[in-house]
Design a protein around this motif. Structure first.
Motif, short mmCIF file in Angstrom:
data_model
loop_
_atom_site.label_atom_id
_atom_site.label_comp_id
_atom_site.label_asym_id
_atom_site.label_seq_id
_atom_site.Cartn_x
_atom_site.Cartn_y
_atom_site.Cartn_z
N TRP A 3 14.81 109.90 87.89
CA TRP A 3 14.97 109.88 89.34
C TRP A 3 14.04 108.89 90.02
N ILE A 4 12.87 108.64 89.44
CA ILE A 4 11.97 107.62 90.00
C ILE A 4 12.60 106.24 89.87
N VAL A 5 13.05 105.91 88.66
CA VAL A 5 13.64 104.60 88.41
C VAL A 5 14.94 104.46 89.19
N THR A 6 15.76 105.49 89.20
CA THR A 6 17.03 105.45 89.93
C THR A 6 16.79 105.32 91.43
N GLY A 7 15.78 106.00 91.93
CA GLY A 7 15.42 105.87 93.34
C GLY A 7 15.00 104.45 93.70
N LEU A 8 14.22 103.83 92.82
CA LEU A 8 13.82 102.43 93.05
C LEU A 8 15.03 101.50 93.02
N LEU A 9 15.92 101.72 92.05
CA LEU A 9 17.14 100.91 91.96
C LEU A 9 17.99 101.07 93.22
N CYS A 10 18.20 102.30 93.63
CA CYS A 10 19.02 102.56 94.81
C CYS A 10 18.37 101.99 96.07
N ALA A 11 17.05 102.09 96.18
CA ALA A 11 16.35 101.51 97.33
C ALA A 11 16.53 100.00 97.35
N LEU A 12 16.43 99.37 96.20
CA LEU A 12 16.63 97.92 96.12
C LEU A 12 18.03 97.54 96.56
N MET A 13 19.03 98.27 96.11
CA MET A 13 20.42 97.97 96.46
C MET A 13 20.71 98.23 97.94
N VAL A 14 20.17 99.31 98.48
CA VAL A 14 20.38 99.61 99.90
C VAL A 14 19.68 98.56 100.77
N MET A 15 18.47 98.16 100.37
CA MET A 15 17.76 97.14 101.15
C MET A 15 18.49 95.81 101.10
N SER A 16 19.02 95.43 99.94
CA SER A 16 19.73 94.16 99.88
C SER A 16 21.03 94.23 100.66
N ALA A 17 21.73 95.36 100.63
CA ALA A 17 22.95 95.52 101.43
C ALA A 17 22.61 95.46 102.92
N GLY A 18 21.51 96.08 103.30
CA GLY A 18 21.06 96.02 104.69
C GLY A 18 20.73 94.60 105.12
N TYR A 65 32.12 84.44 102.17
CA TYR A 65 32.91 85.64 102.47
C TYR A 65 32.59 86.82 101.55
N LEU A 66 31.77 86.62 100.53
CA LEU A 66 31.38 87.72 99.63
C LEU A 66 30.27 88.61 100.19
N VAL A 67 29.62 88.17 101.25
CA VAL A 67 28.45 88.89 101.76
C VAL A 67 28.79 90.33 102.16
N TYR A 68 29.75 90.52 103.03
CA TYR A 68 30.09 91.88 103.48
C TYR A 68 30.69 92.75 102.37
N PRO A 69 31.66 92.24 101.59
CA PRO A 69 32.19 93.08 100.51
C PRO A 69 31.12 93.48 99.49
N LEU A 70 30.19 92.57 99.21
CA LEU A 70 29.13 92.89 98.26
C LEU A 70 28.19 93.96 98.84
N ALA A 71 27.91 93.88 100.12
CA ALA A 71 27.09 94.91 100.77
C ALA A 71 27.76 96.27 100.66
N LEU A 72 29.06 96.31 100.94
CA LEU A 72 29.80 97.57 100.85
C LEU A 72 29.83 98.09 99.41
N ALA A 73 30.05 97.20 98.46
CA ALA A 73 30.08 97.61 97.05
C ALA A 73 28.74 98.17 96.60
N LYS A 74 27.65 97.57 97.07
CA LYS A 74 26.32 98.08 96.71
C LYS A 74 26.10 99.48 97.28
N LEU A 75 26.50 99.69 98.52
CA LEU A 75 26.34 101.02 99.12
C LEU A 75 27.21 102.06 98.40
N LEU A 76 28.44 101.69 98.07
CA LEU A 76 29.31 102.62 97.34
C LEU A 76 28.76 102.90 95.94
N GLY A 77 28.17 101.90 95.31
CA GLY A 77 27.56 102.09 93.99
C GLY A 77 26.39 103.06 94.04
#
Length: 111
Positions: free
Chosen positions: A6-21, A42-54
């Motif tokens: 959960w520590i590593v997964t939390g860091l991974l998820c935080a990284l992905m949410v911050m990059s999507a933001g 044109y990949l910027v918004y779809p990639l942000a959405l994909a990261k949040l869904l991931g």
């Protein structure tokens, strides 16, 4: 092991949410960075959405298949980012390396 996961997964998820933001809230800069790395803007918004869904797929763990796809997607995004930064000599290769390490560690601890 569960705490480490959960520590590593939390860091991974935080990284992905911050990059999507970053993609959403600083869209002009993100578009410029994508263009500099030879990716279409044109990949910027779809990639942000994909990261949040991931992130949602990994954290909720509702579907094992979706979780696997999310890890695969995060791995490929980080790998392609690493290659783009190295080939184009733009920015640092450290963040993609960190992302790859977090993805591999989180995935290996999830099994």
């Amino acid at each position: 092991m569960k705490i480490a996961y959960w520590i590593v997964t939390g860091l991974l998820c935080a990284l992905m949410v911050m990059s999507a933001g970053m993609y959403v809230f600083t869209h002009a800069e993100a578009t410029q960075n994508f263009t500099a790395l030879k990716y279409p803007a044109y990949l910027v918004y779809p990639l942000a959405l994909a990261k949040l869904l991931g992130v949602i797929a990994i954290v909720t763990q509702k579907s094992g298949t979706l979780k696997e796809w999310a890890y695969a997607g995060f791995f490929f995004v980080a790998l392609l980012a690493l290659a783009a930064h190295i080939i184009e000599k733009q920015g640092s290769a450290v963040p993609p390396l960190i992302a790859i390490a977090l993805v591999l560690t989180s995935y290996s601890l999830s099994n």
